[in-house]
Design a protein around this motif. Structure first.
Motif, PDB file in Angstrom:
ATOM      1  N   TYR A 141       7.690  38.577 -13.931  1.00 44.85           N
ATOM      2  CA  TYR A 141       8.252  38.854 -15.160  1.00 44.85           C
ATOM      3  C   TYR A 141       9.791  38.252 -15.405  1.00 44.85           C
ATOM      4  O   TYR A 141      10.555  38.636 -16.164  1.00 44.85           O
ATOM      5  CB  TYR A 141       8.608  40.604 -15.504  1.00 44.85           C
ATOM      6  N   GLY A 142      10.199  37.367 -14.269  1.00 43.29           N
ATOM      7  CA  GLY A 142      11.333  36.542 -14.364  1.00 43.29           C
ATOM      8  C   GLY A 142      12.572  37.016 -14.135  1.00 43.29           C
ATOM      9  O   GLY A 142      13.593  36.742 -14.350  1.00 43.29           O
ATOM     10  N   VAL A 143      12.561  38.126 -13.127  1.00 46.25           N
ATOM     11  CA  VAL A 143      13.730  38.722 -12.570  1.00 46.25           C
ATOM     12  C   VAL A 143      14.335  37.804 -11.634  1.00 46.25           C
ATOM     13  O   VAL A 143      13.737  36.997 -10.930  1.00 46.25           O
ATOM     14  CB  VAL A 143      13.358  40.131 -11.959  1.00 46.25           C
ATOM     15  N   ALA A 144      15.795  37.864 -11.624  1.00 49.42           N
ATOM     16  CA  ALA A 144      16.466  36.770 -10.759  1.00 49.42           C
ATOM     17  C   ALA A 144      16.282  36.934  -9.341  1.00 49.42           C
ATOM     18  O   ALA A 144      16.155  38.105  -9.067  1.00 49.42           O
ATOM     19  CB  ALA A 144      17.903  36.780 -10.935  1.00 49.42           C
ATOM     20  N   PRO A 145      16.005  35.849  -8.760  1.00 50.89           N
ATOM     21  CA  PRO A 145      15.729  35.918  -7.303  1.00 50.89           C
ATOM     22  C   PRO A 145      16.740  37.043  -6.304  1.00 50.89           C
ATOM     23  O   PRO A 145      16.340  37.629  -5.461  1.00 50.89           O
ATOM     24  CB  PRO A 145      15.667  34.377  -6.611  1.00 50.89           C
ATOM     25  N   ILE A 146      18.067  36.808  -6.664  1.00 56.13           N
ATOM     26  CA  ILE A 146      19.197  37.721  -5.944  1.00 56.13           C
ATOM     27  C   ILE A 146      18.836  38.973  -6.250  1.00 56.13           C
ATOM     28  O   ILE A 146      18.870  39.941  -5.395  1.00 56.13           O
ATOM     29  CB  ILE A 146      20.377  37.212  -6.451  1.00 56.13           C
ATOM     30  N   VAL A 147      18.294  39.491  -7.583  1.00 59.05           N
ATOM     31  CA  VAL A 147      18.260  40.803  -8.081  1.00 59.05           C
ATOM     32  C   VAL A 147      16.827  41.294  -7.099  1.00 59.05           C
ATOM     33  O   VAL A 147      16.965  42.420  -6.702  1.00 59.05           O
ATOM     34  CB  VAL A 147      17.843  40.747  -9.559  1.00 59.05           C
ATOM     35  N   VAL A 148      16.087  40.194  -6.959  1.00 59.12           N
ATOM     36  CA  VAL A 148      14.742  40.915  -6.283  1.00 59.12           C
ATOM     37  C   VAL A 148      15.131  41.200  -5.049  1.00 59.12           C
ATOM     38  O   VAL A 148      14.665  42.088  -4.411  1.00 59.12           O
ATOM     39  CB  VAL A 148      13.814  39.789  -6.296  1.00 59.12           C
ATOM     40  N   GLY A 149      15.924  40.123  -4.350  1.00 53.89           N
ATOM     41  CA  GLY A 149      16.271  40.454  -3.061  1.00 53.89           C
ATOM     42  C   GLY A 149      17.180  41.580  -2.527  1.00 53.89           C
ATOM     43  O   GLY A 149      17.052  42.307  -1.513  1.00 53.89           O
ATOM     44  N   VAL A 150      18.202  41.919  -3.330  1.00 58.73           N
ATOM     45  CA  VAL A 150      18.980  42.898  -3.246  1.00 58.73           C
ATOM     46  C   VAL A 150      18.664  44.213  -3.903  1.00 58.73           C
ATOM     47  O   VAL A 150      18.690  45.578  -3.309  1.00 58.73           O
ATOM     48  CB  VAL A 150      20.485  42.372  -3.772  1.00 58.73           C
ATOM     49  N   VAL A 151      18.175  44.095  -5.099  1.00 65.45           N
ATOM     50  CA  VAL A 151      17.976  45.435  -5.803  1.00 65.45           C
ATOM     51  C   VAL A 151      16.410  45.989  -5.468  1.00 65.45           C
ATOM     52  O   VAL A 151      16.086  47.047  -4.918  1.00 65.45           O
ATOM     53  CB  VAL A 151      18.183  45.297  -7.370  1.00 65.45           C
ATOM     54  N   ILE A 152      15.382  45.053  -5.844  1.00 61.66           N
ATOM     55  CA  ILE A 152      13.877  45.285  -5.768  1.00 61.66           C
ATOM     56  C   ILE A 152      13.488  45.475  -4.295  1.00 61.66           C
ATOM     57  O   ILE A 152      12.937  46.748  -3.946  1.00 61.66           O
ATOM     58  CB  ILE A 152      13.306  44.390  -6.413  1.00 61.66           C
ATOM     59  N   ILE A 153      13.855  44.556  -3.317  1.00 64.85           N
ATOM     60  CA  ILE A 153      13.412  44.918  -2.168  1.00 64.85           C
ATOM     61  C   ILE A 153      14.443  45.890  -1.419  1.00 64.85           C
ATOM     62  O   ILE A 153      14.009  46.669  -0.592  1.00 64.85           O
ATOM     63  CB  ILE A 153      13.657  43.529  -1.121  1.00 64.85           C
ATOM     64  N   GLY A 154      15.670  45.946  -1.543  1.00 67.38           N
ATOM     65  CA  GLY A 154      16.534  46.963  -1.404  1.00 67.38           C
ATOM     66  C   GLY A 154      16.287  48.398  -1.473  1.00 67.38           C
ATOM     67  O   GLY A 154      16.143  49.340  -0.756  1.00 67.38           O
ATOM     68  N   LEU A 155      15.759  48.379  -3.063  1.00 71.73           N
ATOM     69  CA  LEU A 155      15.066  49.831  -3.278  1.00 71.73           C
ATOM     70  C   LEU A 155      13.938  50.027  -2.650  1.00 71.73           C
ATOM     71  O   LEU A 155      13.517  51.194  -2.321  1.00 71.73           O
ATOM     72  CB  LEU A 155      14.826  49.994  -4.684  1.00 71.73           C
ATOM     73  N   GLY A 156      13.149  48.843  -2.323  1.00 71.04           N
ATOM     74  CA  GLY A 156      11.766  49.339  -2.026  1.00 71.04           C
ATOM     75  C   GLY A 156      11.756  49.782  -0.511  1.00 71.04           C
ATOM     76  O   GLY A 156      11.116  50.668  -0.231  1.00 71.04           O
ATOM     77  N   THR A 157      12.632  49.006   0.369  1.00 73.34           N
ATOM     78  CA  THR A 157      12.744  49.500   1.642  1.00 73.34           C
ATOM     79  C   THR A 157      13.225  50.899   1.756  1.00 73.34           C
ATOM     80  O   THR A 157      13.414  51.208   3.032  1.00 73.34           O
ATOM     81  CB  THR A 157      13.461  48.335   2.522  1.00 73.34           C
ATOM     82  N   SER A 158      14.258  51.311   0.728  1.00 78.20           N
ATOM     83  CA  SER A 158      14.674  52.472   0.869  1.00 78.20           C
ATOM     84  C   SER A 158      14.003  53.606   0.309  1.00 78.20           C
ATOM     85  O   SER A 158      14.497  54.790   0.356  1.00 78.20           O
ATOM     86  CB  SER A 158      16.111  52.472   0.067  1.00 78.20           C
ATOM     87  N   ALA A 159      12.712  53.238  -0.303  1.00 77.11           N
ATOM     88  CA  ALA A 159      11.906  54.231  -0.571  1.00 77.11           C
ATOM     89  C   ALA A 159      11.625  55.402   0.240  1.00 77.11           C
ATOM     90  O   ALA A 159      11.445  56.615  -0.197  1.00 77.11           O
ATOM     91  CB  ALA A 159      10.585  53.932  -1.221  1.00 77.11           C
TER      92      ALA A 159
END
Length: 314
Positions: free
Chosen positions: A33-51
């Protein structure tokens, strides 16, 4: 006791597998969906591994085990920047080429400091609401500062991580992967929370101690696996961004959920272990900020720092 120990082990396995699929599915969807890679790395993956931390701590607080919930978040924050960063640095010196230590790291440090204050004075609904607002503010700031330069390696590292293992599928299948990963995370967290509470009662150990050790290590396994995968490919920027993002959201989002879901008296932890959490956060940031590297000697010192925090648990 045997049944509860089996529940802890089963919960850890299901939780880890579910979180892994949640991270990959959510990350791939965000990228599609075009989310910036840095956002994916810090926010999405950070949130996911913190789930796992979010779910376990929220369930524990809702079931009246707020000390276990708080211990899990604090223990996970300590483990991420000592044990996991140290193990990764021993495997191979960590080199960071992006601006993560200067741009996103201050947000993580500020989040940990705010969380430490809330945990010291008492993490109840009022403090939980403050941390929830801080989560919104931190997310907005990360999104606004997410800029990748032409030589920033983060986009390529995020793509390499998300494309490793199973091949990317259609959006609908990645959505199913994400939902199933979330369901497994919820189910595993339920088993782990119940088992850990029973084990703590059976052994006569304070729930906070179980949360700071066994549960914190278990819920940090997704960060460990992500760090090992990233380090095997030499993706130091993704490794550091994930750990910093995880600590940021553990502190503000996880702390907010615990405060809002808790029952009765606000949860508190003692000054020594909270001071240790703040200290390892500052030391790790300074190590990264100074030379954008973590050498093997510095990695060994991080492992020593983790060992030094253990006597403070109790």
């Amino acid at each position: 006791m045997t049944t509860s120990l089996a529940a802890v082990l089963a919960g850890l396995l299901i939780l880890t597998a579910g979180a892994d699929q949640l991270v990959v599915g959510a990350g791939r969807l965000a990228r599609r969906y075009g989310v910036a890679p840095i956002v994916v790395g810090v926010v999405i993956i950070g949130l996911g591994t913190s789930a796992p931390e979010f779910v376990v701590s929220t369930l524990a607080a809702a079931h009246g085990h707020a000390d276990l919930a708080l211990g899990n978040l604090v223990g996970s924050n300590i483990i991420n920047l000592t044990l996991i960063l140290g193990i990764a640095g021993l495997v191979r010196p960590i080199a960071v080429r992006s601006s993560v230590p200067r741009r996103e790291a201050p947000f993580a440090v500020a989040g940990v400091l705010l969380f430490a204050v809330a945990a010291f004075v008492g993490l109840g609904r009022a403090a939980g609401a403050v941390l929830a607002l801080a989560t919104v503010g931190a997310t907005v700031l990360v999104l606004r500062t997410a800029r990748a330069g032409a030589d920033d390696p983060m986009p390529a590292e995020v793509g390499s991580f998300l494309d490793s293992g199973a091949r990317p599928a259609r959006k609908s299948l990645e959505a199913v992967r994400t939902i199933l990963g979330l369901a497994a995370t919820l189910g595993g967290a339920q088993l782990l929370t119940w088992g850990a509470a029973v084990v703590a009662g059976g052994l006569g150990v304070a729930p906070a101690v179980i949360g700071l050790t066994v549960v914190a290590f278990g819920t940090s396994l997704p960060e460990l696996f992500t760090a090992v995968q990233a380090q095997r490919r030499g993706d130091g920027d993704l490794l550091v961004g994930n750990l910093l993002g995880s600590n940021l959201f553990n502190s503000v989002a996880g702390g907010g959920l615990v405060g809002l879901a808790g029952r009765g008296e606000p949860a508190r932890l003692g000054y020594p272990v909270l001071a240790a959490m703040v200290a390892v956060t500052l030391v790790s940031w300074l190590v990264l900020y100074r030379r954008y590297r973590v050498t093997r000697i510095e990695a060994a010192l991080l492992l020593v720092a983790y060992a030094m925090t253990l006597p403070l648990i109790g």
